[in-house]
Design a protein around this motif. Structure first.
Motif, PDB file in Angstrom:
ATOM      1  N   VAL A 105       0.870  -1.183   0.000  1.00  0.00           N
ATOM      2  CA  VAL A 105       0.000   0.000   0.000  1.00  0.00           C
ATOM      3  C   VAL A 105       0.903   1.228   0.000  1.00  0.00           C
ATOM      4  O   VAL A 105       1.792   1.357   0.845  1.00  0.00           O
ATOM      5  N   VAL A 106       0.682   2.117  -0.955  1.00  0.00           N
ATOM      6  CA  VAL A 106       1.468   3.345  -1.064  1.00  0.00           C
ATOM      7  C   VAL A 106       0.857   4.420  -0.176  1.00  0.00           C
ATOM      8  O   VAL A 106      -0.351   4.674  -0.233  1.00  0.00           O
ATOM      9  N   LEU A 107       1.711   5.040   0.649  1.00  0.00           N
ATOM     10  CA  LEU A 107       1.300   6.186   1.454  1.00  0.00           C
ATOM     11  C   LEU A 107       1.725   7.436   0.711  1.00  0.00           C
ATOM     12  O   LEU A 107       2.899   7.614   0.388  1.00  0.00           O
ATOM     13  N   ALA A 108       0.771   8.305   0.441  1.00  0.00           N
ATOM     14  CA  ALA A 108       1.022   9.496  -0.364  1.00  0.00           C
ATOM     15  C   ALA A 108       1.024  10.756   0.504  1.00  0.00           C
ATOM     16  O   ALA A 108       0.387  10.807   1.558  1.00  0.00           O
ATOM     17  N   ALA A 109       1.727  11.767   0.015  1.00  0.00           N
ATOM     18  CA  ALA A 109       1.874  13.035   0.721  1.00  0.00           C
ATOM     19  C   ALA A 109       0.663  13.934   0.504  1.00  0.00           C
ATOM     20  O   ALA A 109      -0.105  13.771  -0.449  1.00  0.00           O
ATOM     21  N   VAL A 121       7.165  15.263   8.939  1.00  0.00           N
ATOM     22  CA  VAL A 121       7.922  14.246   9.662  1.00  0.00           C
ATOM     23  C   VAL A 121       7.165  12.918   9.646  1.00  0.00           C
ATOM     24  O   VAL A 121       5.953  12.874   9.886  1.00  0.00           O
ATOM     25  N   ILE A 122       7.897  11.830   9.373  1.00  0.00           N
ATOM     26  CA  ILE A 122       7.337  10.483   9.289  1.00  0.00           C
ATOM     27  C   ILE A 122       7.710   9.719  10.555  1.00  0.00           C
ATOM     28  O   ILE A 122       8.874   9.676  10.939  1.00  0.00           O
ATOM     29  N   HIS A 176       2.725   7.365  10.509  1.00  0.00           N
ATOM     30  CA  HIS A 176       2.025   8.650  10.452  1.00  0.00           C
ATOM     31  C   HIS A 176       2.916   9.741   9.868  1.00  0.00           C
ATOM     32  O   HIS A 176       4.113   9.792  10.118  1.00  0.00           O
ATOM     33  N   PHE A 177       2.312  10.597   9.074  1.00  0.00           N
ATOM     34  CA  PHE A 177       2.840  11.920   8.746  1.00  0.00           C
ATOM     35  C   PHE A 177       1.655  12.786   8.365  1.00  0.00           C
ATOM     36  O   PHE A 177       0.622  12.283   7.897  1.00  0.00           O
ATOM     37  N   ASP A 178       1.754  14.066   8.642  1.00  0.00           N
ATOM     38  CA  ASP A 178       0.656  14.979   8.357  1.00  0.00           C
ATOM     39  C   ASP A 178       0.301  14.923   6.875  1.00  0.00           C
ATOM     40  O   ASP A 178       1.190  14.953   6.017  1.00  0.00           O
ATOM     41  N   GLY A 179      -0.974  14.834   6.592  1.00  0.00           N
ATOM     42  CA  GLY A 179      -1.444  14.804   5.210  1.00  0.00           C
ATOM     43  C   GLY A 179      -1.379  13.438   4.549  1.00  0.00           C
ATOM     44  O   GLY A 179      -1.733  13.309   3.383  1.00  0.00           O
ATOM     45  N   MET A 180      -0.953  12.417   5.278  1.00  0.00           N
ATOM     46  CA  MET A 180      -0.836  11.063   4.720  1.00  0.00           C
ATOM     47  C   MET A 180      -2.196  10.566   4.250  1.00  0.00           C
ATOM     48  O   MET A 180      -3.188  10.681   4.956  1.00  0.00           O
ATOM     49  N   HIS A 181      -2.219  10.021   3.035  1.00  0.00           N
ATOM     50  CA  HIS A 181      -3.433   9.369   2.561  1.00  0.00           C
ATOM     51  C   HIS A 181      -3.060   8.185   1.673  1.00  0.00           C
ATOM     52  O   HIS A 181      -1.943   8.107   1.158  1.00  0.00           O
ATOM     53  N   TYR A 182      -4.019   7.272   1.517  1.00  0.00           N
ATOM     54  CA  TYR A 182      -3.769   6.032   0.790  1.00  0.00           C
ATOM     55  C   TYR A 182      -5.098   5.405   0.418  1.00  0.00           C
ATOM     56  O   TYR A 182      -6.142   5.746   0.961  1.00  0.00           O
ATOM     57  N   ARG A 183      -5.035   4.463  -0.508  1.00  0.00           N
ATOM     58  CA  ARG A 183      -6.238   3.710  -0.881  1.00  0.00           C
ATOM     59  C   ARG A 183      -6.485   2.618   0.137  1.00  0.00           C
ATOM     60  O   ARG A 183      -5.546   2.025   0.662  1.00  0.00           O
ATOM     61  N   ARG A 184      -7.743   2.335   0.376  1.00  0.00           N
ATOM     62  CA  ARG A 184      -8.121   1.317   1.355  1.00  0.00           C
ATOM     63  C   ARG A 184      -8.653   0.033   0.703  1.00  0.00           C
ATOM     64  O   ARG A 184      -9.148  -0.850   1.388  1.00  0.00           O
ATOM     65  N   ASP A 185      -8.491  -0.056  -0.626  1.00  0.00           N
ATOM     66  CA  ASP A 185      -9.043  -1.206  -1.343  1.00  0.00           C
ATOM     67  C   ASP A 185      -7.993  -2.029  -2.089  1.00  0.00           C
ATOM     68  O   ASP A 185      -8.339  -2.858  -2.927  1.00  0.00           O
ATOM     69  N   ILE A 186      -6.727  -1.841  -1.770  1.00  0.00           N
ATOM     70  CA  ILE A 186      -5.685  -2.578  -2.475  1.00  0.00           C
ATOM     71  C   ILE A 186      -5.858  -4.080  -2.213  1.00  0.00           C
ATOM     72  O   ILE A 186      -5.975  -4.515  -1.075  1.00  0.00           O
ATOM     73  N   ALA A 187      -5.878  -4.858  -3.268  1.00  0.00           N
ATOM     74  CA  ALA A 187      -6.013  -6.322  -3.294  1.00  0.00           C
ATOM     75  C   ALA A 187      -7.457  -6.805  -3.146  1.00  0.00           C
ATOM     76  O   ALA A 187      -7.702  -8.014  -3.191  1.00  0.00           O
ATOM     77  N   GLN A 188      -8.422  -5.915  -3.008  1.00  0.00           N
ATOM     78  CA  GLN A 188      -9.827  -6.353  -2.922  1.00  0.00           C
ATOM     79  C   GLN A 188     -10.243  -7.143  -4.144  1.00  0.00           C
ATOM     80  O   GLN A 188     -10.972  -8.125  -4.044  1.00  0.00           O
ATOM     81  N   LYS A 189      -9.754  -6.724  -5.324  1.00  0.00           N
ATOM     82  CA  LYS A 189     -10.112  -7.427  -6.555  1.00  0.00           C
ATOM     83  C   LYS A 189      -9.613  -8.875  -6.502  1.00  0.00           C
ATOM     84  O   LYS A 189     -10.291  -9.782  -6.970  1.00  0.00           O
ATOM     85  N   GLY A 190      -8.431  -9.085  -5.935  1.00  0.00           N
ATOM     86  CA  GLY A 190      -7.902 -10.440  -5.801  1.00  0.00           C
ATOM     87  C   GLY A 190      -8.756 -11.301  -4.905  1.00  0.00           C
ATOM     88  O   GLY A 190      -8.910 -12.499  -5.143  1.00  0.00           O
ATOM     89  N   LEU A 191      -9.327 -10.708  -3.853  1.00  0.00           N
ATOM     90  CA  LEU A 191     -10.182 -11.469  -2.945  1.00  0.00           C
ATOM     91  C   LEU A 191     -11.439 -11.976  -3.639  1.00  0.00           C
ATOM     92  O   LEU A 191     -11.952 -13.039  -3.308  1.00  0.00           O
TER      93      LEU A 191
END
Length: 195
Positions: A105-109, A121-122, A176-191
């Motif tokens: 899962v990629v954590l984006a700025a 800060v991470i 954690h880092f301020d502004g961190m966001h990411y997708r919450r559905d990675i690998a759902q298609k595989g399931l």
């Protein structure tokens, strides 16, 4: 929404059958290598259709984030295999893979994929329990900081894909880092293939 780079990937050897794997090797990979004489890392982006596998793209590099779950499953010998490929001496070379699926899962700025804020800060990587690949990071005056849009690739595995997902998202929750966001559905298609 806006176009982004990859925001996650998963690797589960059960998704493609042994027959499909052999068909891919026989009809796509080996003919491409024979026709071009290519030596190196060849990544084939494929789509499985009712008529069999179709090529979307070829890349001659390790893509991000597709590489992270692959490297997480590799048991070793990759540097040796690359050196042998560079010297055209691959005979007898094999790679060993862990059987457990892996998820990245990629954590984006803040601001990604638009104007990205850097310097946040991470924290929490050391206690995450995952293998964390750095992409947009730097060491600043306050420690590890964001330095790009896609900041970290948090990667973990498990006995099945659901467990690998769970382990990865538990690790994400510790970082954690301020502004961190990411997708919450990675690998759902595989399931869905196992439902």
């Amino acid at each position: 929404g806006p176009n982004t780079g990859g925001m996650g990937a998963y690797c589960d050897g059960r998704i493609v059958s042994a027959n499909d794997t052999q068909k891919i090797m026989d009809t796509i990979i080996e003919p491409a290598v024979r026709a071009t004489g290519f030596t190196g890392f060849l990544y084939a982006g494929l789509m499985m259709t009712a008529d069999g596998p179709n090529v979307i793209e070829f890349n001659v590099r390790l893509g991000d984030p597709e590489t992270q779950p692959l490297m997480h499953r590799l048991e070793g010998g990759f540097a040796d295999a690359l050196m042998r490929a560079a010297t055209r001496n691959l005979k007898g070379t094999t790679l060993r893979w862990k059987p457990e699926p892996s998820v990245c899962v990629v954590l984006a700025a803040h601001g990604y994929p638009g104007q990205v804020r850097t310097g946040d800060v991470i924290t929490g990587i050391e206690g995450s329990g995952a293998q964390v690949f750095h992409a947009g990071t730097k060491v600043g005056p306050n420690g590890l900081e964001t330095a790009g849009g896609r900041v970290l690739g948090v990667t973990s595995s498990g006995p099945d894909l659901a467990a690998a997902m769970d382990n990865t998202y538990k690790a994400v929750d510790k970082i954690h880092f301020d502004g961190m966001h990411y997708r919450r559905d990675i690998a759902q298609k595989g399931l869905k293939r196992w439902a």
